[in-house]
Design an enzyme around this catalytic site. Structure first.
Site, PDB file in Angstrom:
ATOM      1  CB  CYS A 197      -0.926  -0.035   1.217  1.00 59.00           C
ATOM      2  SG  CYS A 197      -1.663   1.540   1.648  1.00 59.00           S
ATOM      3  CB  CYS A 223       0.398   1.731   4.103  1.00 58.70           C
ATOM      4  SG  CYS A 223      -1.297   1.135   3.929  1.00 58.70           S
TER       5      CYS A 223
END
Length: 412
Positions: A53, A56
């Site tokens: 991600c 993230c």
């Protein structure tokens, strides 16, 4: 000896610098972090992330290490990071959380990353944040978890008990949408709208626009019936914009995934079903994208030229460059290439000749049209600006231009 002494003197300060960011617990189990939060009477902040991600990674590398972010989260929360995917490189600490991560994913319906779950000191889920953000905005979003009047799940329980005011319903609907809770977002937004006697206020029409997600919704029917009345409050074309978005999502996008889908037929059917809604701008661009994806270059050429003729003044530099490069690679028609050169020139001018990729596109088109000297000058500017890792590719093109060699494109 003096150097060693100085190093030892610096070490405590280095340690302090490293602790300025957000502290995440390590080596503790799910049960242990909950017990720690309860013992310290702090909320529990859980960063649900995956290794693939991008947002993230941005939060981990750029946001959480900031001092002001650390000051806020370390003061108010016990913080823990939980990895929700599995990789061959996972540490023993990550593997120890596999079962808990799987259980949390199901129990708390974690479907997007990053998701941040916030629990009260006694272990009750009170708030959810989906998606990252810049430091100040993210802190503001997290602050809502500390107050019962802005905690998502606290407000949801109040709604389910039938005790919410209209303003609380409105706020809850917005929070549900940002939390990716589509089911409750739809229910609560409908409940709020049912409390309103006048849907044509600016506030209510803007709210309707945010929650008009299908053709059966109240907002869709209202805007379809009286677009002029909506536009009078929100501005020209706003009703059509919302209606068009829903029409494309229902009548066209799902069918494009089917084998042998025909974009022209799909657009014709949608336009016939909703004759009062102008979807041409969106569908004209969609045709360009579909023909490009399907490598239907004859149709792409006609579609992109038509689109640029109608909407070219509104196209941003990135799209101008994308169109121009696709023409360079795939279209043989000299008139089309000449048009692409003009688009490319606009992208170069708009970025003040500081974007090497745009300069490279422009140089290649110049060269394709026989303007060798101009092409070489432009490609040299691109080589001078491009990052070292990409420089060999740009230099290779420049060398070919100087030698008068043919630069192959897919159309040739």
């Amino acid at each position: 000896m003096k150097k060693l002494t100085l190093l030892f003197l610096l070490l405590p300060f280095l340690g302090l610098a490293q602790e300025k960011g957000t502290h995440f617990e390590h080596g503790l189990s799910w049960q242990q972090v909950k017990e720690k939060a309860k013992k310290e009477n702090k909320y529990l902040f859980v960063d649900c992330f995956t290794t693939w991600c991008g947002p993230c990674k941005y939060m981990a590398s750029t946001i959480f290490p900031q001092e002001k972010v650390g000051t806020f989260f370390n003061k108010n929360f016990v913080n823990v990071k939980v990895q929700f995917d599995k990789t061959k490189d996972d540490s023993e600490d990550v593997k120890a959380w596999y079962a808990d991560a799987e259980s949390m994913s199901k129990e708390f319906n974690v479907r997007a990353y990053p998701t941040f779950l916030i629990f009260s000191p006694d272990g009750q889920l009170v708030h959810r944040i989906v998606g990252g953000g810049e430091a100040d905005d993210f802190i503001a979003r997290a602050e809502k978890a500390l107050k019962p009047e802005t905690q998502y799940y606290t407000l949801l329980k109040k709604y389910e008990a039938g005790k919410s005011t209209p303003e609380e319903l409105r706020q809850l609907a917005m929070t549900a949408a940002s939390a990716y809770d589509q089911e409750n977002s739809d229910k609560v937004s409908a409940a709020y709208l049912n409390t309103q006697t006048n849907l044509y206020t600016k506030e209510n029409l803007e709210f309707l626009g945010l929650f008009t997600n299908n053709s059966k919704s109240k907002g869709f029917q209202l805007m379809l019936k009286e677009p002029a009345k909506v536009d009078a409050t929100l501005g020209k074309g706003k009703a059509n914009e919302t209606l068009g978005r829903v029409i494309l999502s229902e009548e066209i996008y799902p069918h494009l995934r089917k084998p042998n889908a025909n974009i022209d037929s799909l657009v014709a059917v949608a336009a016939a079903k909703y004759p009062t809604v102008d979807i041409s701008k969106s569908t004209d661009l969609l045709k360009v994208q579909v023909y490009q994806s399907n490598k239907q270059w004859d149709k792409f050429q006609l579609a992109v030229l038509a689109y640029m003729k109608k909407y070219g003044t509104e196209v941003n530099p990135q799209m101008l460059n994308s169109f121009a490069w696709t023409v360079f690679e795939n279209c043989k028609d000299p008139d089309c290439v000449a048009s692409a050169l003009a688009w490319s020139k606009r992208s170069v001018d708009a970025t003040q000749e500081k974007e090497p990729a745009f300069l490279d596109t422009y140089a290649n088109l110049l060269y394709k049209l026989g303007k060798k000297d101009e092409a070489i000058a432009m490609q040299q500017k691109a080589v001078n600006l491009v990052a070292a890792t990409e420089k060999p590719q740009y230099q290779s093109t420049l060398d070919k231009m100087k030698k008068g060699e043919k630069i192959e494109s897919k159309a040739e």
